[in-house]
Structure formats: C-alpha cells, structure tokens
Design an enzyme around this catalytic site. Structure first.
Site, PDB file in Angstrom:
ATOM      1  N   ARG A 176       0.824  -1.274  -0.056  1.00 51.84           N
ATOM      2  CA  ARG A 176       0.075  -0.003   0.046  1.00 51.84           C
ATOM      3  C   ARG A 176       0.945   1.402   0.134  1.00 51.84           C
ATOM      4  O   ARG A 176       0.489   2.344   0.453  1.00 51.84           O
ATOM      5  CB  ARG A 176      -0.870   0.050   1.140  1.00 51.84           C
ATOM      6  CG  ARG A 176      -2.056  -1.215   1.167  1.00 51.84           C
ATOM      7  CD  ARG A 176      -3.017  -0.908   2.052  1.00 51.84           C
ATOM      8  NE  ARG A 176      -3.854  -2.010   2.036  1.00 51.84           N
ATOM      9  CZ  ARG A 176      -3.756  -3.051   2.904  1.00 51.84           C
ATOM     10  NH1 ARG A 176      -2.996  -2.782   4.026  1.00 51.84           N
ATOM     11  NH2 ARG A 176      -4.600  -4.187   2.926  1.00 51.84           N
ATOM     12  N   LYS A 226       1.400  11.380 -10.508  1.00 50.63           N
ATOM     13  CA  LYS A 226       0.523  10.610 -11.416  1.00 50.63           C
ATOM     14  C   LYS A 226       1.067   9.318 -11.619  1.00 50.63           C
ATOM     15  O   LYS A 226       2.242   9.394 -12.620  1.00 50.63           O
ATOM     16  CB  LYS A 226      -0.113  11.473 -12.518  1.00 50.63           C
ATOM     17  CG  LYS A 226      -1.415  11.955 -12.310  1.00 50.63           C
ATOM     18  CD  LYS A 226      -2.064  12.421 -13.757  1.00 50.63           C
ATOM     19  CE  LYS A 226      -3.199  13.389 -13.343  1.00 50.63           C
ATOM     20  NZ  LYS A 226      -3.831  13.679 -14.773  1.00 50.63           N
ATOM     21  N   GLU A 247       5.126  18.220 -24.979  1.00 48.89           N
ATOM     22  CA  GLU A 247       4.710  18.411 -23.565  1.00 48.89           C
ATOM     23  C   GLU A 247       5.422  19.943 -23.317  1.00 48.89           C
ATOM     24  O   GLU A 247       4.708  20.461 -22.579  1.00 48.89           O
ATOM     25  CB  GLU A 247       4.932  17.430 -22.592  1.00 48.89           C
ATOM     26  CG  GLU A 247       4.330  16.089 -22.722  1.00 48.89           C
ATOM     27  CD  GLU A 247       2.783  15.857 -22.257  1.00 48.89           C
ATOM     28  OE1 GLU A 247       2.170  17.209 -21.946  1.00 48.89           O
ATOM     29  OE2 GLU A 247       2.711  14.645 -22.077  1.00 48.89           O
ATOM     30  N   LYS A 290       4.974  22.683 -14.460  1.00 47.72           N
ATOM     31  CA  LYS A 290       4.439  21.592 -14.042  1.00 47.72           C
ATOM     32  C   LYS A 290       4.473  21.381 -12.575  1.00 47.72           C
ATOM     33  O   LYS A 290       3.535  21.363 -11.773  1.00 47.72           O
ATOM     34  CB  LYS A 290       5.258  20.120 -14.427  1.00 47.72           C
ATOM     35  CG  LYS A 290       4.637  19.005 -13.746  1.00 47.72           C
ATOM     36  CD  LYS A 290       3.948  17.965 -14.792  1.00 47.72           C
ATOM     37  CE  LYS A 290       3.230  17.018 -13.949  1.00 47.72           C
ATOM     38  NZ  LYS A 290       2.749  15.938 -14.785  1.00 47.72           N
ATOM     39  N   GLU A 312      -5.821  16.584  -8.720  1.00 50.10           N
ATOM     40  CA  GLU A 312      -6.628  16.992  -9.846  1.00 50.10           C
ATOM     41  C   GLU A 312      -8.042  17.489  -9.663  1.00 50.10           C
ATOM     42  O   GLU A 312      -8.918  17.115 -10.211  1.00 50.10           O
ATOM     43  CB  GLU A 312      -6.567  16.062 -11.081  1.00 50.10           C
ATOM     44  CG  GLU A 312      -6.401  16.571 -12.270  1.00 50.10           C
ATOM     45  CD  GLU A 312      -6.385  15.388 -13.505  1.00 50.10           C
ATOM     46  OE1 GLU A 312      -6.380  14.168 -13.032  1.00 50.10           O
ATOM     47  OE2 GLU A 312      -6.278  15.961 -14.654  1.00 50.10           O
ATOM     48  N   ARG A 327      -5.120  21.487 -11.785  1.00 49.42           N
ATOM     49  CA  ARG A 327      -4.216  20.652 -12.470  1.00 49.42           C
ATOM     50  C   ARG A 327      -4.999  20.008 -13.637  1.00 49.42           C
ATOM     51  O   ARG A 327      -4.021  19.685 -14.581  1.00 49.42           O
ATOM     52  CB  ARG A 327      -3.895  19.436 -11.427  1.00 49.42           C
ATOM     53  CG  ARG A 327      -3.114  18.354 -12.318  1.00 49.42           C
ATOM     54  CD  ARG A 327      -2.322  17.131 -10.904  1.00 49.42           C
ATOM     55  NE  ARG A 327      -1.491  16.460 -11.728  1.00 49.42           N
ATOM     56  CZ  ARG A 327      -0.499  15.753 -11.416  1.00 49.42           C
ATOM     57  NH1 ARG A 327      -0.470  15.545  -9.883  1.00 49.42           N
ATOM     58  NH2 ARG A 327       0.346  15.027 -11.991  1.00 49.42           N
ATOM     59  N   ASN A 360      -3.782  18.778 -18.660  1.00 48.27           N
ATOM     60  CA  ASN A 360      -4.382  17.670 -19.800  1.00 48.27           C
ATOM     61  C   ASN A 360      -4.612  18.332 -21.000  1.00 48.27           C
ATOM     62  O   ASN A 360      -5.402  17.876 -21.951  1.00 48.27           O
ATOM     63  CB  ASN A 360      -5.663  17.100 -19.281  1.00 48.27           C
ATOM     64  CG  ASN A 360      -5.737  15.793 -19.013  1.00 48.27           C
ATOM     65  OD1 ASN A 360      -6.406  15.131 -19.751  1.00 48.27           O
ATOM     66  ND2 ASN A 360      -4.936  14.983 -18.440  1.00 48.27           N
ATOM     67  N   HIS A 394      -5.238  16.435 -24.239  1.00 45.45           N
ATOM     68  CA  HIS A 394      -4.965  15.071 -23.833  1.00 45.45           C
ATOM     69  C   HIS A 394      -6.182  14.061 -24.186  1.00 45.45           C
ATOM     70  O   HIS A 394      -6.172  13.044 -24.169  1.00 45.45           O
ATOM     71  CB  HIS A 394      -4.579  14.781 -22.401  1.00 45.45           C
ATOM     72  CG  HIS A 394      -2.959  15.082 -22.369  1.00 45.45           C
ATOM     73  ND1 HIS A 394      -2.377  16.259 -22.708  1.00 45.45           N
ATOM     74  CD2 HIS A 394      -1.932  14.048 -21.997  1.00 45.45           C
ATOM     75  CE1 HIS A 394      -0.952  16.203 -22.537  1.00 45.45           C
ATOM     76  NE2 HIS A 394      -0.629  14.783 -21.945  1.00 45.45           N
ATOM     77  N   HIS A 448      -5.435  10.781 -25.807  1.00 41.41           N
ATOM     78  CA  HIS A 448      -5.762   9.557 -25.235  1.00 41.41           C
ATOM     79  C   HIS A 448      -6.319   8.669 -25.970  1.00 41.41           C
ATOM     80  O   HIS A 448      -6.181   7.412 -26.242  1.00 41.41           O
ATOM     81  CB  HIS A 448      -6.031   9.452 -23.842  1.00 41.41           C
ATOM     82  CG  HIS A 448      -5.066  10.062 -22.700  1.00 41.41           C
ATOM     83  ND1 HIS A 448      -5.411  10.530 -21.469  1.00 41.41           N
ATOM     84  CD2 HIS A 448      -3.583  10.062 -22.908  1.00 41.41           C
ATOM     85  CE1 HIS A 448      -4.077  10.700 -20.998  1.00 41.41           C
ATOM     86  NE2 HIS A 448      -3.119  10.811 -21.589  1.00 41.41           N
ATOM     87  N   HIS A 502       3.285   9.006 -26.912  1.00 38.69           N
ATOM     88  CA  HIS A 502       2.294   9.979 -26.380  1.00 38.69           C
ATOM     89  C   HIS A 502       2.269  11.225 -26.819  1.00 38.69           C
ATOM     90  O   HIS A 502       1.311  12.068 -27.234  1.00 38.69           O
ATOM     91  CB  HIS A 502       2.708   9.797 -24.692  1.00 38.69           C
ATOM     92  CG  HIS A 502       1.989  10.939 -23.839  1.00 38.69           C
ATOM     93  ND1 HIS A 502       0.419  10.575 -23.622  1.00 38.69           N
ATOM     94  CD2 HIS A 502       2.068  11.901 -23.175  1.00 38.69           C
ATOM     95  CE1 HIS A 502       0.016  11.548 -22.893  1.00 38.69           C
ATOM     96  NE2 HIS A 502       1.024  12.367 -22.794  1.00 38.69           N
TER      97      HIS A 502
END
Ligand code: NAD
Ligand SMILES: O=C(O)C(=O)C[C@@H](O)[C@H](O)[C@H](O)COP(=O)(O)O
Ligand code: ZN
Length: 364
Positions: free
Chosen positions: A125, A147, A189, A231, A241, A245, A249, A252, A256, A268
């Site tokens: 965990r 992330k 990016e 960033k 997010e 945040r 994206n 994106h 995606h 990507h």
C-alpha cells in the site's frame, strides 16, 4: 544553468504528501544515496530493456554501497504499462523480501516511471520511490507530480494512483542516447507548457526549431527547466486534480483516444501534438481563442517535426473513447481550451457539431 551546475526545483507537499525536489543537471546519480536514505536495506531499480546497461550500472553502484539491490527489467515504452508487467514487478519485490522501508528507483522514460511509481504506490500500500527520468517527456512532465499508472484495453492510464516520488533526478546526459523520434515526442509536452502557462517557451522554440530538437541546443536546459517549473507550480497546489491541475491535460482528451485507437503504438507526445491542434481549433470555434494563437499551434508543432493530423474516418470511435476521459463527469464531456495565450479554461459539453468541426482541422 552552466554546464556543471545543478538546478533544484521545489514541489510542495500537499494533501498529506511530503515536498520534494527535482534536480536538473549532469552527473546526478551521486544524489541517489541521500534520497534512498539509511533506513532502506533493499532497492529495486526498474528500467526498460533499452537502458539495460544503465539499470545494471545503478544496481551495481548501490550494491557497492551496501544495499541489497536488484534490477527489474521491463519492456520498452507502453508495453511496460500493463497489469501483467506490474504483477511481474510485484513478484520480484516479494521474492526479494521488500518491506515498507525499502525503496524503488524508476529509471527510464515516462512509461517506465509511470509503471515504477504505480508499483511503489501499490506494494504494501505504498513504499518510497525515486524517479530518474531519461527522456525529455519524462523530465518535463511524467516524473513530476505523482500521477502513476498503467493502461488497460479500455483506455489510457485508467488504473493508477497519486503517489509522489521522494525526489526526481533529471540528468541531461541521459538525453544523448535518446532517438530523435523520442526526443521530439517530448517537445509536445514542452510546447504544451508554453501554451498553457509560459509563452517564453514558445519564443525559444520558434527562434530555432532545429536546435530545440537536439540535446545540444542552445536553449535545451532552459526549455526543460521552464517546463518543469510549470508542472511543479501546478501540481504543488493540486496533487489530486481537483481543479487547476486539469490544465496539464491540454490536448490530452483526443490524444488518449488516439493512443488507445493505435493500441498504444503511437508515442504519447505525437498524440498530444494532434490533440493540441484539435483543442486550439475547439477553442477558436467556441469563440474563446484568437486566430493567431490558434494558428501558432500548428506552426510551432510542425516546426519541430510533430504530427498535426490523424485518420478522418476514426472520429466516431475517438468520440466514444473520449466519453470515458478522466475529466468527463457523467455524460458531460469536458475539454481544456485556451481563452487566450496562457489562459487555460474548462469547456464543458460542447455541441457535437462543434466537436466534429474542430476534428476537421486535424482530419487527414
Ligand atoms: N505521470 C504523468 O504525469 C505523465 C505525464 C506525461 C506523460 N506520461 C506518460 O509517459 C509516457 C511517455 O513517456 P516517454 O515519451 O518518455 O516515452 P517512453 O517511456 O515510452 O520512452 C520512449 C522509448 O525510449 C526508450 N528510452 C528511454 N530513455 C532512453 C534513453 N535515455 N536513451 C535511449 N532510449 C531511451 C524507452 O525504453 C522507450 O523505448 C506515456 O505513457 C504517458 O502516458 C505520464
Ligand atoms: O500531470 C498531469 O496532471 C497531466 O495531465 C500531465 C499529462 O501530460 C500526462 O500525460 C498525464 O499522465 C495524463 O493524465 P490522465 O489523468 O489524463 O491519464
Ligand atoms: Zn501528457
């Protein structure tokens, strides 16, 4: 930044997580020991096939310092971001007797650090991890912000966790071996950071696009550092997010969907490039973005060799995939668009006809 100096960029802790630093420079691996700390006995170095030599060298160095160090080799690129590869890593940790005080080091591009961070988030965990990004994209984006995740057949990054690293070592020397195709992919990016927050980035790329494509370019370090600062600033205030945040994206939502449609064979950054041209057109058609800034997208992305188009006949499939984008709420599609340069906003529930018209801009 001079050749030998190290730049330290702070990422604030938020929502119960610790702050950490992103170091940018050369010969940074000496910093690993301090980040791993004295309480760890075991270290797992997760690296892709392409960096087998680097992964083994780091393992040997850590073993020489008294750690029980293992190297865990995973496939290159998106083939590493699967449940099967995560399970392979868990097995390696289990067989090594990895405990909560032990540490994972993710060495590689964004695909590897996304996987390594996810393995760290899920093992017992949550154990500490350190990111050593070796691509432009990894340095300016993937390794920063916590992330982590893997893909599924249904979509990109659908399984994951927010689990920030204990530190990020962005050693610019790693970029010397990066194929130009992958180097350029990372520039998408970088350019995204320019459009959403720091237009000086766009000026620097436009001043000499050929130089921007190489690790020896005059502005390489500045482009990377400026993008990391964008960033770091954004994620410092909104780890999970819940608000701002989402601007990261930009481009994106469509990107995606393209990646999934291509079964994750497209890089990507290439998909994000097409996605930003689409988002710019959407912003223009929604009456938000001026023509000049919208047109600037295609110009600057093309100048470094990034793609601007995707298959026209795929629109219905892409639209279907976009419905399960993480920014969607129920049946409401949500996009990041620009209200002007460096003024990102959320556009909710655009008219389907407007979406189709915006796709016309990238349709080949
Ligand atoms: N977590 C985040 O916030 C975040 C942000 C942006 C992107 N991402 C993810 O990052 C991934 C893309 O990352 P990427 O563009 O770095 O690609 P990548 O990790 O797939 O790396 C591209 C290729 O380069 C190889 N490679 C890496 N470093 C190398 C080096 N120094 N020399 C030679 N070869 C090298 C890799 O093995 C791979 O084959 C995507 O999965 C994307 O979803 C995550
Ligand atoms: O850090 C973020 O937040 C981003 O959105 C950065 C993106 O560049 C990155 O590709 C991210 O992995 C996308 O996240 P997702 O939540 O849309 O899968
Ligand atoms: Zn991205």
């Amino acid at each position: 930044m001079t050749e030998q100096s190290v730049t330290r960029i702070q990422v604030a802790g938020s929502e119960g997580t610790a702050p950490y630093e992103v170091l940018v420079g050369r010969q940074l691996l000496g910093e690993l020991r301090g980040l791993i700390g004295d309480t760890a006995q075991r270290v797992a170095v997760i690296h892709p096939e392409a960096l087998a030599g680097t992964g083994e060298a780091i393992r040997e160095d850590l073993a020489g310092q008294g750690y029980e160090a293992i190297a865990v080799q995973v496939p290159n690129a998106e083939e590493a971001k699967t449940a099967e590869v995560a399970a392979y890593c868990w097995k390696a940790l289990g067989q090594t007797g990895f405990t909560r005080t032990d540490v994972i080091v993710g060495v590689g591009g964004g695909a590897t650090t996304d996987l390594a961070g996810f393995v760290a988030a899920t093992w017992l965990r949550g154990v500490r991890w350190i990111a050593v990004p070796t691509t432009v994209l990894g340095m300016v984006d993937a390794a920063v912000g916590g992330k982590t995740g893997i893909n599924t057949a249904e979509g990109k990054n659908l399984v994951g966790a927010f689990h920030p690293p204990a530190g990020v070592l962005a050693d610019l020397a790693a970029l010397d071996s990066l194929p130009v195709h992958d180097y350029v992919s990372g520039l998408a990016e970088v350019i995204k950071a320019g459009f959403i927050a720091d237009p000086v980035i766009l000026d620097l790329v436009e001043a000499d696009p050929a130089a921007a494509r190489t690790p020896t370019g005059k502005h390489t370090a500045e482009l990377i550092e400026r993008s990391i600062r964008v960033k770091a600033d954004v994620v410092s205030g909104d780890l999970k997010e819940s608000g701002r945040r989402e601007i990261l994206n930009y481009g994106h939502t469509l990107a995606h969907a393209i990646e999934k449609n291509e079964r994750y064979k497209w890089r990507h950054g290439a998909a994000v490039s097409v996605g930003m041209v689409f988002a710019a057109e959407l912003g223009r058609l929604a009456g938000r973005l001026d023509d000049a800034t919208a047109d600037r997208h295609s110009a600057v992305l093309a100048s470094v060799g990034l793609p601007l188009t995707y298959r026209g006949d795929q629109w219905p499939r892409l639209l279907e995939t976009m419905r399960v984008d993480k920014k969607s709420r129920g049946n409401l599609l949500r996009f990041i668009v620009l209200d002007g340069l460096a003024r990102p906003v959320v556009l909710e529930g655009p008219d389907p006809a407007v979406l189709l018209a915006a796709y016309g801009e990238v349709s080949a």
